[in-house]
Write a protein that holds these residues in place. Structure first.
Motif, mmCIF file in Angstrom:
data_model
loop_
_atom_site.group_PDB
_atom_site.id
_atom_site.type_symbol
_atom_site.label_atom_id
_atom_site.label_comp_id
_atom_site.label_asym_id
_atom_site.label_seq_id
_atom_site.Cartn_x
_atom_site.Cartn_y
_atom_site.Cartn_z
ATOM 1 N N SER A 1 0.681 -1.300 0.074
ATOM 2 C CA SER A 1 0.035 -0.026 -0.390
ATOM 3 C C SER A 1 1.245 1.096 0.202
ATOM 4 C CB SER A 1 -0.580 -0.118 1.339
ATOM 5 O OG SER A 1 0.025 0.094 2.372
ATOM 6 N N ARG A 2 1.953 1.178 0.597
ATOM 7 C CA ARG A 2 2.929 2.322 0.716
ATOM 8 C C ARG A 2 3.650 3.118 -0.884
ATOM 9 N NH1 ARG A 2 4.923 3.387 6.059
ATOM 10 N NH2 ARG A 2 4.051 2.454 7.199
ATOM 11 N N VAL A 3 4.050 1.291 -1.421
ATOM 12 C CA VAL A 3 4.990 2.080 -2.702
ATOM 13 C C VAL A 3 4.447 1.468 -4.212
ATOM 14 C CG1 VAL A 3 6.633 2.410 -1.625
ATOM 15 C CG2 VAL A 3 5.966 -0.075 -2.648
ATOM 16 N N VAL A 4 2.954 0.844 -4.034
ATOM 17 C CA VAL A 4 2.500 -0.046 -4.972
ATOM 18 C C VAL A 4 1.576 0.707 -5.738
ATOM 19 C CG1 VAL A 4 1.799 -2.098 -6.096
ATOM 20 C CG2 VAL A 4 3.545 -1.872 -4.431
ATOM 21 N N PRO A 5 1.433 1.154 -7.301
ATOM 22 C CA PRO A 5 0.923 2.503 -7.415
ATOM 23 C C PRO A 5 -0.543 1.337 -7.416
ATOM 24 C CG PRO A 5 2.140 2.036 -9.398
ATOM 25 C CD PRO A 5 2.412 1.042 -8.460
ATOM 26 N N THR A 6 -1.843 2.374 -6.878
ATOM 27 C CA THR A 6 -3.096 2.021 -6.644
ATOM 28 C C THR A 6 -3.806 0.868 -8.036
ATOM 29 O OG1 THR A 6 -3.714 3.699 -5.837
ATOM 30 C CG2 THR A 6 -5.409 2.144 -6.313
ATOM 31 N N ASN A 7 -2.971 0.853 -9.215
ATOM 32 C CA ASN A 7 -3.832 -0.098 -10.629
ATOM 33 C C ASN A 7 -2.986 -1.403 -10.452
ATOM 34 O OD1 ASN A 7 -1.514 0.841 -11.133
ATOM 35 N ND2 ASN A 7 -2.045 1.004 -13.181
ATOM 36 N N GLU A 8 -2.001 -0.969 -9.492
ATOM 37 C CA GLU A 8 -1.246 -2.818 -9.546
ATOM 38 C C GLU A 8 -1.392 -3.422 -8.251
ATOM 39 O OE1 GLU A 8 2.879 -1.608 -10.918
ATOM 40 O OE2 GLU A 8 2.134 -0.396 -12.609
ATOM 41 N N ARG A 9 -1.838 -2.598 -7.385
ATOM 42 C CA ARG A 9 -1.571 -3.493 -5.941
ATOM 43 C C ARG A 9 -2.492 -4.510 -5.628
ATOM 44 N NH1 ARG A 9 -2.977 1.368 -1.990
ATOM 45 N NH2 ARG A 9 -1.009 2.384 -2.939
ATOM 46 N N ASP B 1 17.098 4.940 -3.799
ATOM 47 C CA ASP B 1 16.035 4.935 -3.611
ATOM 48 C C ASP B 1 15.791 5.867 -2.609
ATOM 49 O OD1 ASP B 1 13.934 7.579 -4.152
ATOM 50 O OD2 ASP B 1 12.462 5.830 -5.828
ATOM 51 N N PRO B 2 16.139 6.803 -1.687
ATOM 52 C CA PRO B 2 15.780 7.507 -0.016
ATOM 53 C C PRO B 2 14.678 7.552 -0.031
ATOM 54 C CG PRO B 2 17.675 8.452 -1.132
ATOM 55 C CD PRO B 2 17.247 8.254 -2.620
ATOM 56 N N GLU B 3 13.830 8.392 -1.441
ATOM 57 C CA GLU B 3 12.755 8.958 -0.482
ATOM 58 C C GLU B 3 11.318 7.548 -0.295
ATOM 59 O OE1 GLU B 3 10.923 11.438 -3.138
ATOM 60 O OE2 GLU B 3 12.545 12.750 -2.974
ATOM 61 N N THR B 4 11.791 6.999 -0.790
ATOM 62 C CA THR B 4 10.808 5.174 -1.290
ATOM 63 C C THR B 4 11.084 5.010 -0.090
ATOM 64 O OG1 THR B 4 10.919 4.823 -3.613
ATOM 65 C CG2 THR B 4 10.127 2.903 -2.301
ATOM 66 N N ALA B 5 12.638 4.653 0.014
ATOM 67 C CA ALA B 5 13.199 4.021 2.096
ATOM 68 C C ALA B 5 12.594 4.393 2.778
ATOM 69 C CB ALA B 5 14.281 4.637 1.372
ATOM 70 N N ALA B 6 11.925 5.679 3.282
ATOM 71 C CA ALA B 6 11.514 6.646 3.451
ATOM 72 C C ALA B 6 10.310 6.255 4.087
ATOM 73 C CB ALA B 6 11.762 8.105 3.439
ATOM 74 N N LEU B 7 9.010 6.013 2.461
ATOM 75 C CA LEU B 7 7.855 6.132 2.842
ATOM 76 C C LEU B 7 7.794 4.351 3.339
ATOM 77 C CD1 LEU B 7 5.867 7.394 1.380
ATOM 78 C CD2 LEU B 7 5.370 5.934 -0.546
ATOM 79 N N LEU B 8 8.207 3.409 3.325
ATOM 80 C CA LEU B 8 8.498 2.635 3.608
ATOM 81 C C LEU B 8 8.362 2.431 5.172
ATOM 82 C CD1 LEU B 8 10.553 0.773 1.093
ATOM 83 C CD2 LEU B 8 7.820 0.085 1.602
#
Length: 209
Positions: free
Chosen positions: A97-105, A165-172
């Motif tokens: 839910s944090r990093v995968v686009p809605t249409n691919e979840r 990608d530090p931003e994605t890592a932070a989002l996780l």
């Protein structure tokens, strides 16, 4: 355990009641950690909770041959396996839910839980061979070692994402419970925008930010 319980009961002279007690101990831990596991996942992110859970159940699994001589110790080990496994579904879906686009979840979740069932099938196929040729103790040692190896692989994967990608890592690992409503909405919007080339979901979905 569902396969190894048969030779274990024969070796230790367990009655059907004792064997049932040992098998049910897994669910003691599984039930206890359902809600706390979901809370910890929202607080710390599935990226942190998942490897901790896998490490717990792997160590507890590998310890079974050492604890099998005492019913309390064995039940405690099996309960610890349940504690670790119970956090896996919430941790996995949290990361999706944090990093995968809605249409691919839905596809991502299908792969995650399909892999779970595939692992169960492979384990049930491998267990009889290991028991027949190397003894029931080997099943727990091999599966426990495999879980710890997965934790090491997962940490290396996360380290690669952090570097790329530090931003994605932070989002996780963001604390969703501690976010204000506005911040939570903004994070969700960033994640959703990944389906249209947004930055947060790029490394996971394979799209170029």
């Amino acid at each position: 355990m569902s396969v190894a319980i048969i030779p274990m009961a024969q070796d230790f002279g367990w009655s059907p009641s004792v064997a049932g007690l040992v098998q049910s101990a897994f669910f003691w831990g599984y039930i206890i950690s359902q809600l706390p596991g979901g809370y910890l996942t929202s607080k710390n992110g599935g990226r942190r909770v998942m490897p901790a859970g896998v490490a717990m159940w792997s160590v507890a699994t590998a310890a079974v041959p050492l604890l099998a001589g005492t019913i309390p110790g064995l039940c405690l080990s099996r309960a610890a396996v349940g504690l670790g496994e119970a956090v896996a579904p919430s941790a996995a879906t949290d990361m999706v839910s944090r990093v995968v686009p809605t249409n691919e979840r839905s596809t991502a979740v299908s792969f995650v839980f399909g892999g779970l069932h595939l692992g169960s099938i492979l384990g049930l196929l491998a267990a009889p061979y290991l028991i027949t040729n190397f003894g029931w103790e080997t099943v727990f040692v091999v599966f426990g070692a495999a879980g710890l190896a997965w934790v090491l692989w997962f940490e290396q994967l996360m380290a690669g994402i952090l570097a790329a990608d530090p931003e994605t890592a932070a989002l996780l690992t963001a604390d969703r419970l501690g976010m204000s409503a506005a911040a939570a909405d903004a994070a969700a919007a960033d994640s959703h925008s990944g389906g249209h080339g947004g930055h947060a979901a790029g490394p996971i979905s394979g799209q170029v930010p």
